[in-house]
Design a protein around this motif. Structure first.
Motif, PDB file in Angstrom:
ATOM      1  N   CYS A 119      74.580  22.142  25.381  1.00  0.00           N
ATOM      2  CA  CYS A 119      73.464  22.437  24.482  1.00  0.00           C
ATOM      3  C   CYS A 119      73.970  22.420  23.039  1.00  0.00           C
ATOM      4  CB  CYS A 119      72.910  23.815  24.844  1.00  0.00           C
ATOM      5  SG  CYS A 119      71.797  24.514  23.607  1.00  0.00           S
ATOM      6  N   CYS A 159      73.694  26.257  21.328  1.00  0.00           N
ATOM      7  CA  CYS A 159      74.645  27.324  21.668  1.00  0.00           C
ATOM      8  C   CYS A 159      76.029  26.771  21.969  1.00  0.00           C
ATOM      9  CB  CYS A 159      74.135  28.170  22.833  1.00  0.00           C
ATOM     10  SG  CYS A 159      74.071  27.326  24.422  1.00  0.00           S
ATOM     11  N   ASN A 163      77.069  25.705  24.794  1.00  0.00           N
ATOM     12  CA  ASN A 163      77.456  25.919  26.186  1.00  0.00           C
ATOM     13  C   ASN A 163      76.268  25.526  27.043  1.00  0.00           C
ATOM     14  OD1 ASN A 163      79.677  26.946  27.817  1.00  0.00           O
ATOM     15  ND2 ASN A 163      78.154  28.393  28.580  1.00  0.00           N
ATOM     16  N   CYS A 191      69.664  23.827  25.881  1.00  0.00           N
ATOM     17  CA  CYS A 191      69.536  24.474  27.187  1.00  0.00           C
ATOM     18  C   CYS A 191      68.187  25.197  27.247  1.00  0.00           C
ATOM     19  CB  CYS A 191      70.696  25.429  27.445  1.00  0.00           C
ATOM     20  SG  CYS A 191      70.698  26.943  26.451  1.00  0.00           S
ATOM     21  N   CYS A 245      68.040  28.521  25.088  1.00  0.00           N
ATOM     22  CA  CYS A 245      67.927  28.340  23.628  1.00  0.00           C
ATOM     23  C   CYS A 245      66.526  27.855  23.264  1.00  0.00           C
ATOM     24  CB  CYS A 245      68.971  27.350  23.123  1.00  0.00           C
ATOM     25  SG  CYS A 245      70.636  28.043  23.021  1.00  0.00           S
ATOM     26  N   ARG A 264      75.948  36.307  24.340  1.00  0.00           N
ATOM     27  CA  ARG A 264      76.096  35.210  25.307  1.00  0.00           C
ATOM     28  C   ARG A 264      77.527  34.684  25.315  1.00  0.00           C
ATOM     29  NH1 ARG A 264      71.622  31.170  23.732  1.00  0.00           N
ATOM     30  NH2 ARG A 264      72.100  30.093  25.673  1.00  0.00           N
TER      31      ARG A 264
HETATM   32 ZN   LIG Z   1      71.802  26.644  24.423  1.00  0.00          ZN
END
Ligand SMILES: [Zn+2]
Length: 284
Positions: free
Chosen positions: A106, A109, A111, A140, A143, A213
């Motif tokens: 993503c 983020c 991750n 993702c 997000c 996170r």
């Molecule tokens: Zn994300």
């Protein structure tokens, strides 16, 4: 945030593909006739984004849309969900845009698996950019959901745009402090940042709840490496483990970028006296 170049794909490409299997011939003709408008809007978007003035454009367009709604607004939004996400030819373009995220991470983020494309400027308020590739960012599910439909109440209260914002150009700004578990992530403003960029990086960090996170993501990485770290320390002592950790951090920075959360984690481990002496023996 993972920065990447804007896509070369144009709104003409997405419009053509999304309309290809559209059943209603009248609507198809009507939407294809918007190509010049959409291309002009795309040009404007790119121009303003490159000048770091996308916020001004968004506010202007939002107000204009409120005053005189786009006559095809609903159709353009549907063209995204049904034509680009849902129909075969459009889906190919959609998947192509998603596939541009390095390592399938993503871009917001850094991750988590890509779930969908996020509209940087929300399609609800600005349907003109609903299928515009430079406005579509692989993200993702979490997000995408956390960002929601906001434009930003002020210029500083906006998330970063991975295609245009480059806060990490001059160094590392994401820092992991490790004086115990859990790992504490925070933003350390770089000297060349102005107040707005500083506010935005913080806003991005808070909006996506990245401190929590990232701390959570760190657990499995640390757990997986601790055995090796203990081995290195028992054979070569603290200096050997420090060297190993810095080398791992540098290598990670080369692959995933200096401000990826797991690069920050590795630099954090390398510079943590607590980790080197105690943390390596304590389960996170
Ligand atoms: Zn994300």
């Amino acid at each position: 945030m993972i920065p990447i170049d804007p896509p070369a794909m144009t709104v003409k490409d997405t419009l053509t593909a999304a309309c290809r299997r559209l059943q209603d011939p009248v609507l198809k003709k009507r939407l294809l006739a918007r190509e010049a408008d959409l291309s002009a809007a795309e040009k404007k978007y790119t121009y303003f984004a490159e000048q770091d003035r996308l916020y001004a454009l968004a506010i202007y367009e939002r107000d204009a849309e409120k005053k005189t709604p786009d006559r095809d607004g609903v159709h353009l939004k549907t063209l995204y969900s049904a034509g680009l996400v849902g129909r075969r030819d459009g889906r190919r373009k959609y998947d192509e845009l998603k596939a541009r995220a390095p390592f399938g991470r993503c871009l917001l983020c850094g991750n988590s698996e890509i779930g969908s494309l996020d509209h940087h400027l929300p399609k609800e308020a600005l349907p003109l950019y609903a299928i515009c590739p430079v406005n579509l960012v692989p993200a993702c599910g979490k997000c995408n959901q956390m960002k929601g439909d906001r434009i930003g109440i002020t210029a500083g209260q906006r998330t970063l745009h991975p295609y245009y914002d480059r806060p990490g150009e001059t160094g590392r700004y994401l820092v992991a402090d490790i004086t115990g578990w859990p790992v504490q992530f925070h933003i350390q403003a770089l000297p060349n940042w102005d107040a707005e960029l500083r506010a935005r990086v913080e806003y991005h960090f808070d909006t996506f709840q990245l401190a929590d996170r990232y701390a959570e993501f760190s657990v499995s990485v640390v757990t997986a490496d601790q055995w090796l770290h203990r081995q290195i320390r028992s054979e070569g002592g603290i200096p050997a483990l420090t060297d190993h950790l810095y080398e791992a951090a540098k290598q990670h920075a080369r692959t995933h970028g200096p401000n990826a959360w797991d690069t920050a984690l590795r630099y954090g481990l390398a510079s943590s006296d607590w980790y080197l002496h105690h943390g390596v023996d304590e389960a996170p």
